[in-house]
Design an enzyme around this catalytic site. Structure first.
Site, PDB file in Angstrom:
ATOM      1  CE  LYS A  66      -4.078   1.898   2.186  1.00 56.00           C
ATOM      2  NZ  LYS A  66      -5.084   1.742   3.223  1.00 56.00           N
ATOM      3  CG  HIS A 112     -19.574   1.121 -11.147  1.00 55.88           C
ATOM      4  ND1 HIS A 112     -18.927   1.018  -9.935  1.00 55.88           N
ATOM      5  CD2 HIS A 112     -20.819   1.556 -10.864  1.00 55.88           C
ATOM      6  CE1 HIS A 112     -19.751   1.385  -8.968  1.00 55.88           C
ATOM      7  NE2 HIS A 112     -20.911   1.715  -9.507  1.00 55.88           N
TER       8      HIS A 112
HETATM    9  C1  GAR Z   1     -17.896  -6.548 -10.538  1.00 58.00           C
HETATM   10  O1  GAR Z   1     -19.280  -6.613 -10.426  1.00 58.00           O
HETATM   11  C2  GAR Z   1     -17.465  -5.133 -10.866  1.00 58.00           C
HETATM   12  O2  GAR Z   1     -18.403  -4.439 -11.623  1.00 58.00           O
HETATM   13  C3  GAR Z   1     -17.349  -4.533  -9.487  1.00 58.00           C
HETATM   14  O3  GAR Z   1     -16.747  -5.545  -8.723  1.00 58.00           O
HETATM   15  C4  GAR Z   1     -17.224  -6.816  -9.193  1.00 58.00           C
HETATM   16  C5  GAR Z   1     -16.049  -7.761  -9.286  1.00 58.00           C
HETATM   17  O4  GAR Z   1     -16.500  -9.080  -9.447  1.00 58.00           O
HETATM   18  N1  GAR Z   1     -16.578  -3.309  -9.504  1.00 58.00           N
HETATM   19  C6  GAR Z   1     -16.905  -2.244  -8.791  1.00 58.00           C
HETATM   20  O5  GAR Z   1     -17.861  -2.216  -8.041  1.00 58.00           O
HETATM   21  C7  GAR Z   1     -15.996  -1.027  -8.983  1.00 58.00           C
HETATM   22  N2  GAR Z   1     -16.521   0.115  -8.336  1.00 58.00           N
HETATM   23  P1  GAR Z   1     -15.485 -10.255  -9.790  1.00 58.00           P
HETATM   24  O6  GAR Z   1     -14.383 -10.227  -8.736  1.00 58.00           O
HETATM   25  O7  GAR Z   1     -16.311 -11.495  -9.680  1.00 58.00           O
HETATM   26  O8  GAR Z   1     -14.964 -10.030 -11.170  1.00 58.00           O
END
Ligand code: GAR
Length: 195
Positions: A66, A112
């Site tokens: 980080k 998103h």
């Molecule tokens: C997805 O739904 C993506 O749209 C979201 O995280 C999830 C990851 O899923 N992203 C956000 O909310 C960004 N602000 P995954 O780990 O199964 O691919």
């Protein structure tokens, strides 16, 4: 004499904080591609499912430090060393620092699970997004794929796809509809941007 044109594969880096189902779809999509491959995985969470995927797929994976991520050029250099052409945020929940955004201007994209600018920003991910959509009584939701700038969920929109929110839909039901859209569209957009 016949000249054979030799083109080198473009390199994709995926940043993810969670299960990595979108990352898996992108890896699968480019598995036998002549255009590009996923050549680096970066995560801020040691216990994230994405590390299991990286191991199974034998893709180099890096756990973010980080302090170094938010100060200095360690990660700009990491991406340059791997000759990364496109950085794909697939459920990456930290803001991308300014030096990284600037070094990879127009070459970092995010997905998103809502129709931005609605339901974006810090803390808006996963079920928090779907619950907010349901609480507002919206009749549609969807996905946004966009370029990344220095703010959360904010850069230029590349694609939005919609789905209906039906009476009786729960956050789980909505999550499944959104995930289906993400898994379909994200690899295609990555390909389009690299072509
Ligand atoms: C997805 O739904 C993506 O749209 C979201 O995280 C999830 C990851 O899923 N992203 C956000 O909310 C960004 N602000 P995954 O780990 O199964 O691919």
């Amino acid at each position: 004499m016949q000249l054979i044109k030799q083109t080198s594969l473009k390199n994709i880096a995926i940043f993810a904080s969670g299960a990595g189902t979108n990352a898996q779809k992108i890896i699968d999509h480019f598995r036998n591609s002549a255009l590009a491959k996923v050549s680096l995985i970066v995560s801020n969470k040691a216990e994230a499912g994405i590390f299991k995927i990286a191991e199974k797929e034998q893709i180099p994976a890096v756990l973010i430090d980080k302090e170094q991520f938010f100060r200095g050029d360690t990660y700009v250099k990491l991406l340059q060393d791997h000759h990364i052409d496109l950085v794909v945020l697939a459920g990456f929940l930290w803001k991308v620092p300014a030096n990284l955004v600037q070094a990879f201007e127009g070459r970092i994209i995010n997905i998103h699970p809502a129709l931005l600018p609605k339901y974006g920003g810090k803390g808006m991910y996963g079920h928090f997004v779907h619950e907010a959509v349901l609480a507002a009584g919206d009749t549609e939701s969807g996905i946004t794929i966009h370029f990344v700038n220095e703010k959360y969920d904010d850069g230029g929109v590349i694609l939005q796809e919609r789905c209906a929110v039906l009476p009786g839909d729960t956050a789980d039901v909505l999550a499944k509809k959104i995930q289906a859209l993400e898994h379909h569209w994200f690899p295609l957009i990555v390909e389009r941007l690299l072509s």
